[in-house]
Design a protein around this motif. Structure first.
Motif, PDB file in Angstrom:
ATOM      1  N   ARG A 129     -38.299 -11.903  60.578  1.00  0.00           N
ATOM      2  CA  ARG A 129     -38.979 -11.195  59.788  1.00  0.00           C
ATOM      3  C   ARG A 129     -38.411  -9.572  60.685  1.00  0.00           C
ATOM      4  NH1 ARG A 129     -44.799 -11.605  57.653  1.00  0.00           N
ATOM      5  NH2 ARG A 129     -44.773  -9.388  57.659  1.00  0.00           N
ATOM      6  N   THR A 171     -49.958 -25.229  62.398  1.00  0.00           N
ATOM      7  CA  THR A 171     -50.505 -24.681  61.210  1.00  0.00           C
ATOM      8  C   THR A 171     -50.795 -23.017  61.115  1.00  0.00           C
ATOM      9  OG1 THR A 171     -52.479 -25.207  62.081  1.00  0.00           O
ATOM     10  CG2 THR A 171     -51.481 -26.944  60.853  1.00  0.00           C
ATOM     11  N   PHE A 172     -50.510 -22.409  62.031  1.00  0.00           N
ATOM     12  CA  PHE A 172     -50.721 -21.037  62.268  1.00  0.00           C
ATOM     13  C   PHE A 172     -50.375 -20.178  61.176  1.00  0.00           C
ATOM     14  CE2 PHE A 172     -49.964 -16.546  63.269  1.00  0.00           C
ATOM     15  CZ  PHE A 172     -51.293 -16.036  63.591  1.00  0.00           C
ATOM     16  N   ARG A 173     -48.833 -20.175  61.048  1.00  0.00           N
ATOM     17  CA  ARG A 173     -48.134 -19.572  59.759  1.00  0.00           C
ATOM     18  C   ARG A 173     -47.469 -20.687  58.910  1.00  0.00           C
ATOM     19  NH1 ARG A 173     -47.740 -14.476  59.262  1.00  0.00           N
ATOM     20  NH2 ARG A 173     -47.979 -14.022  61.311  1.00  0.00           N
ATOM     21  N   THR A 174     -48.055 -21.007  57.795  1.00  0.00           N
ATOM     22  CA  THR A 174     -47.567 -22.072  56.806  1.00  0.00           C
ATOM     23  C   THR A 174     -47.363 -21.309  55.592  1.00  0.00           C
ATOM     24  OG1 THR A 174     -49.541 -22.684  56.275  1.00  0.00           O
ATOM     25  CG2 THR A 174     -48.789 -23.858  57.865  1.00  0.00           C
ATOM     26  N   PHE A 231     -51.289 -22.628  52.383  1.00  0.00           N
ATOM     27  CA  PHE A 231     -52.348 -22.420  53.203  1.00  0.00           C
ATOM     28  C   PHE A 231     -53.567 -22.258  52.541  1.00  0.00           C
ATOM     29  CE2 PHE A 231     -52.762 -17.842  53.282  1.00  0.00           C
ATOM     30  CZ  PHE A 231     -51.512 -17.480  52.860  1.00  0.00           C
ATOM     31  N   GLU A 261     -54.039 -12.548  64.668  1.00  0.00           N
ATOM     32  CA  GLU A 261     -55.075 -12.622  63.676  1.00  0.00           C
ATOM     33  C   GLU A 261     -55.528 -13.769  62.951  1.00  0.00           C
ATOM     34  OE1 GLU A 261     -53.828  -9.863  60.391  1.00  0.00           O
ATOM     35  OE2 GLU A 261     -55.106 -11.135  58.901  1.00  0.00           O
ATOM     36  N   ILE A 262     -56.902 -13.848  63.122  1.00  0.00           N
ATOM     37  CA  ILE A 262     -57.322 -15.129  61.967  1.00  0.00           C
ATOM     38  C   ILE A 262     -58.261 -14.666  60.941  1.00  0.00           C
ATOM     39  CG2 ILE A 262     -57.416 -16.918  63.783  1.00  0.00           C
ATOM     40  CD1 ILE A 262     -60.360 -16.200  64.346  1.00  0.00           C
ATOM     41  N   GLU A 263     -58.483 -13.313  61.006  1.00  0.00           N
ATOM     42  CA  GLU A 263     -59.096 -12.569  59.820  1.00  0.00           C
ATOM     43  C   GLU A 263     -59.034 -11.278  59.799  1.00  0.00           C
ATOM     44  OE1 GLU A 263     -63.163 -14.110  58.950  1.00  0.00           O
ATOM     45  OE2 GLU A 263     -63.595 -12.414  57.708  1.00  0.00           O
ATOM     46  N   GLY A 264     -58.692 -10.532  58.404  1.00  0.00           N
ATOM     47  CA  GLY A 264     -58.889  -9.227  58.708  1.00  0.00           C
ATOM     48  C   GLY A 264     -59.881  -8.522  57.727  1.00  0.00           C
ATOM     49  N   SER A 268     -61.078 -11.140  54.689  1.00  0.00           N
ATOM     50  CA  SER A 268     -60.052 -12.228  54.379  1.00  0.00           C
ATOM     51  C   SER A 268     -59.677 -12.857  55.381  1.00  0.00           C
ATOM     52  CB  SER A 268     -59.246 -11.463  53.733  1.00  0.00           C
ATOM     53  OG  SER A 268     -57.903 -12.317  53.473  1.00  0.00           O
ATOM     54  N   ALA A 269     -60.387 -14.252  55.224  1.00  0.00           N
ATOM     55  CA  ALA A 269     -60.085 -15.171  56.586  1.00  0.00           C
ATOM     56  C   ALA A 269     -59.028 -16.408  56.089  1.00  0.00           C
ATOM     57  CB  ALA A 269     -61.332 -15.782  57.120  1.00  0.00           C
ATOM     58  N   GLY A 270     -58.392 -16.941  56.972  1.00  0.00           N
ATOM     59  CA  GLY A 270     -57.678 -18.282  56.614  1.00  0.00           C
ATOM     60  C   GLY A 270     -58.391 -19.363  57.225  1.00  0.00           C
ATOM     61  N   ARG A 275     -56.128 -21.573  59.052  1.00  0.00           N
ATOM     62  CA  ARG A 275     -56.005 -20.850  60.561  1.00  0.00           C
ATOM     63  C   ARG A 275     -56.984 -20.810  61.273  1.00  0.00           C
ATOM     64  NH1 ARG A 275     -52.664 -15.172  60.712  1.00  0.00           N
ATOM     65  NH2 ARG A 275     -51.072 -16.253  59.635  1.00  0.00           N
TER      66      ARG A 275
HETATM   67  P1  ATP Z   1     -50.019 -12.169  58.994  1.00  0.00           P
HETATM   68  O1  ATP Z   1     -50.019 -10.879  59.519  1.00  0.00           O
HETATM   69  O2  ATP Z   1     -50.474 -13.065  60.069  1.00  0.00           O
HETATM   70  O3  ATP Z   1     -48.910 -12.682  58.083  1.00  0.00           O
HETATM   71  P2  ATP Z   1     -51.426 -11.063  56.738  1.00  0.00           P
HETATM   72  O4  ATP Z   1     -52.196  -9.724  57.440  1.00  0.00           O
HETATM   73  O5  ATP Z   1     -50.502 -11.056  55.955  1.00  0.00           O
HETATM   74  O6  ATP Z   1     -51.320 -12.023  57.959  1.00  0.00           O
HETATM   75  P3  ATP Z   1     -53.592 -11.440  54.931  1.00  0.00           P
HETATM   76  O7  ATP Z   1     -53.044 -11.157  53.823  1.00  0.00           O
HETATM   77  O8  ATP Z   1     -54.370 -10.448  55.525  1.00  0.00           O
HETATM   78  O9  ATP Z   1     -52.761 -11.847  56.478  1.00  0.00           O
HETATM   79  O10 ATP Z   1     -54.555 -12.774  54.749  1.00  0.00           O
HETATM   80  C1  ATP Z   1     -55.745 -13.017  55.235  1.00  0.00           C
HETATM   81  C2  ATP Z   1     -55.696 -13.991  56.170  1.00  0.00           C
HETATM   82  O11 ATP Z   1     -55.309 -15.320  55.556  1.00  0.00           O
HETATM   83  C3  ATP Z   1     -55.205 -14.146  57.490  1.00  0.00           C
HETATM   84  O12 ATP Z   1     -55.924 -13.464  58.494  1.00  0.00           O
HETATM   85  C4  ATP Z   1     -54.745 -15.366  57.894  1.00  0.00           C
HETATM   86  O13 ATP Z   1     -56.053 -15.894  58.298  1.00  0.00           O
HETATM   87  C5  ATP Z   1     -54.604 -16.115  56.601  1.00  0.00           C
HETATM   88  N1  ATP Z   1     -52.947 -16.054  56.247  1.00  0.00           N
HETATM   89  C6  ATP Z   1     -52.225 -15.268  55.967  1.00  0.00           C
HETATM   90  N2  ATP Z   1     -50.882 -15.849  55.928  1.00  0.00           N
HETATM   91  C7  ATP Z   1     -51.019 -17.075  56.369  1.00  0.00           C
HETATM   92  C8  ATP Z   1     -50.029 -17.885  56.644  1.00  0.00           C
HETATM   93  N3  ATP Z   1     -48.785 -17.875  55.919  1.00  0.00           N
HETATM   94  N4  ATP Z   1     -50.459 -19.200  57.026  1.00  0.00           N
HETATM   95  C9  ATP Z   1     -51.923 -19.519  57.285  1.00  0.00           C
HETATM   96  N5  ATP Z   1     -52.754 -18.461  57.106  1.00  0.00           N
HETATM   97  C10 ATP Z   1     -52.536 -17.413  56.565  1.00  0.00           C
END
Ligand code: ATP
Length: 591
Positions: free
Chosen positions: A101, A217-220, A223, A302-305, A368-370, A373
């Motif tokens: 990316r 499982t961090f970025r899948t 999810f 990031e785990i939550e925004g 917004s949390a995962g 994640r």
């Molecule tokens: P990132 O920058 O890591 O792609 P994001 O800012 O796009 O995340 P948000 O759209 O704010 O993420 O989604 C809210 C939450 O959903 C994130 O904080 C994360 O915990 C979870 N999340 C988002 N994308 C993924 C993913 N591909 N796999 C696992 N968890 C995810």
């Protein structure tokens, strides 16, 4: 609690070995970055979700729950902006063929409209750069090769509703759960008769066709999210004494941060990071990310925004929006929606006319949390290893000899490397790091088994036969003298208590242990295990995070007491069988 340098790899391997997380479709070679949660993993993930729901719905007076469908009308994604803006710039390395990316790489470039017209976008009306659509480097970060020009790629998975696979039935797998809440705003408002401020919580699957998934499982691509949309008054409609949107945003950031701490994340590994203005999503007035320090190369992530989404989304899905609001929020006119998503505020008093009541579109704060994640973060935080006993001198001798031999060989290799480097490695730096870690472990013996074991898996170590020998010897010693322990908060632990008979060939003990397990299981997740000696059984439970073990022994048959063993301290106490469930519940509540 210090972490071994290879903690992430160890967690991944523990997850598979003990049934937390498996690669999806593994027997067919897997499928790009999707994972299955095994018997313990599903318990852990469900507990994370349960703890979240408890905190954000049941423990508050201003929240409702929702479970909206994954498949939604395509118009939801047209008006939410996802069709146009849920796009990432993708670049390929012409040399190593790796894909990245562009906005995750460093050097900034300007995006031009021509970048948004790839084949992936064929079904979309028009496309705008995503939040990060402005960055692209010139060179591959892996091999330094030349990168292609960025192409825009929409992250939403496409599917078709109905038997005909054409544009008329096109639908998306939702990339976030949030929109399901926005489009149900009036349904929840009318059915629950809520007054502002109030929020709606939802847990569910989300799908994103991530270009560079990874880190386990961090970025899948599939999810689970745990999202809240908290509706509040825009400043103009506040009555004296009411909290404004910014105060509510700050409160949510603090509340969500504290939730992780309460469940065991250490403050040294959790931080709030306000996003810089150029990072903000198009709908956001301000966003703070809650980041966790993951082990290994992942680091802070990031785990939550927690985002201030203003009135963007509710306005986007509303009919009859005044032109000035469309312009203010850069929204297109919604010609499909049948409703205006507004709130009638009967408490409002117009300061000029004194008239009561106003209709307006609320503001939204979104934590917004995962779920998946967060589950990974809790696993990483909980992972710990410790040496419990020390081998005697005679047992240590072969290990010491093997390390001495390996150190001699390393010194020679470092010398050779500095004169004539071998292109295939290991490099001089890797050899030196290995040498220093081994020396360090050696001086700590008879403690230090874990340090030596860790040294043997440093980069390059697997290429050296003498290190492999050290690893084999130290591995056996670690099996005997160390333990892995998942220090999970009991609310998250997959199993709360394991009932273990001291002797499995004593029918009276076995029968008593089984009956205790039967009683406990009505109150908490309890298991019975007699498949190994007691020491091994304790280790197995430590490794999966079970906070308590109950041992039934000969004394139990006489005085109806059992041993209650604590996972973290390994301390044991005698407890009356009759009081056991209550004692465990109290300890869990006071954790
Ligand atoms: P990132 O920058 O890591 O792609 P994001 O800012 O796009 O995340 P948000 O759209 O704010 O993420 O989604 C809210 C939450 O959903 C994130 O904080 C994360 O915990 C979870 N999340 C988002 N994308 C993924 C993913 N591909 N796999 C696992 N968890 C995810």
């Amino acid at each position: 609690m210090s972490r071994p340098h290879n903690a992430f790899d160890k967690i991944v391997s523990l997850c598979k070995r003990r049934g937390f997380i498996f690669q999806s479709s593994e027997i067919y070679g897997g499928v790009g970055s999707t994972w299955d949660y095994g018997p313990l993993g599903v318990e852990l993930k469900n507990n994370v979700i349960r703890a979240w729901w408890q905190a954000v719905v049941y423990d508050r007076d201003d929240m409702e729950g929702l479970d909206s469908a994954i498949l939604m009308n395509r118009l939801v994604w047209k008006y939410s902006g996802h069709e146009r803006t849920f796009v990432d710039p993708l670049v390929d390395c012409r040399n190593c063929k790796k894909r990245f990316r562009a906005d995750h790489l460093s050097t900034k470039i300007e995006m031009t409209p021509s970048l948004y017209g790839s084949e992936n976008m064929a079904h979309l009306d028009s496309v705008e750069p995503g939040e990060g659509g402005k960055a692209a480097p010139k060179r591959c970060p892996e091999c330094g090769g030349e990168l292609t020009e960025p192409r825009m790629f929409n992250g939403m998975f496409i599917t078709y509703v109905g038997p005909v696979q054409d544009e008329s039935g096109l639908a998306y797998l939702r990339p976030e759960t949030a929109q399901g809440i926005f489009v149900n705003f009036l349904n929840v408002l009318r059915s629950s008769r809520r007054k502002l401020p109030f929020g709606v919580a939802q847990v569910g699957k989300a799908f994103r066709n991530e270009i560079t998934p990874g880190n386990f499982t961090f970025r899948t691509r599939e999810f689970e999210q745990m999202e809240i949309e908290y509706f509040c008054k825009p400043p103009k409609y506040l009555q004296p004494g009411e909290k404004d949107d910014i105060q509510l945003l700050e409160e949510w950031i603090a509340e969500r941060y504290n939730w992780y701490i309460k469940l065991g994340i250490s403050p040294q590994r959790l931080r709030k990071r306000p996003q810089a203005p150029d990072e903000l999503a198009h709908y956001s007035k301000a966003t703070t990310d809650i980041e966790y320090l993951f082990p290994g190369s992942l680091g802070w992530a990031e785990i939550e925004g927690v985002a201030h989404r203003q009135d963007y989304d509710l306005t986007a899905h509303s009919k009859d929006v005044p032109q000035e609001d469309l312009e203010r929020l850069k929204l297109e006119k919604n010609v499909h929606s049948t409703e205006k998503l507004e709130y009638f505020d009967e408490s409002y008093i117009d300061p000029e006319t004194g008239q009561r009541g106003a209709k307006y579109i609320p503001y939204v704060i979104e934590p917004s949390a995962g779920a998946t994640r967060a589950t990974l973060a809790f696993l990483c935080e909980a992972y710990d290893e410790e040496q419990l006993s020390q081998p005697d001198e005679a047992t240590l001798k072969p290990l010491k000899d093997a390390i001495e031999a390996a150190l001699k060989n390393l010194a020679k290799r470092i010398d050779e490397e500095s004169r004539k480097p071998r292109p295939e490695g290991p490099s001089a730096e890797q050899l030196k790091a290995l040498e220093s870690a081994l020396k360090d472990g050696l001086t700590k013996l008879p403690q230090g088994l874990l340090e030596i074991d860790g040294a043997c898996s440093l980069p390059g170590a697997d290429r050296l036969d003498l290190i492999k020998k050290v690893k084999a010897i130290v591995g056996k010693l670690c099996d005997e003298h160390t333990r892995v322990v998942l220090r999970l908060h009991p609310a998250l632990a997959p199993i709360k208590v394991a009932v273990l008979p001291l002797k499995k060939n004593e029918p009276a003990i076995v029968e008593k242990a089984r009956s205790i397990k039967q009683t406990l299981k009505a109150r908490m997740r309890a298991v019975y295990d007699d498949t190994a000696g007691i020491g091994k059984l304790y280790r197995r439970q430590d490794e999966i995070g079970t906070p308590f073990c109950v041992t039934v022994d000969f004394q139990t048959l006489q005085d109806d007491t059992v041993t209650l063993r604590h996972r973290d301290t390994m301390k044991q106490e005698r407890v009356k069988v009759q009081e056991l469930a209550g004692v465990i519940e109290r300890k869990m509540a006071d954790w």
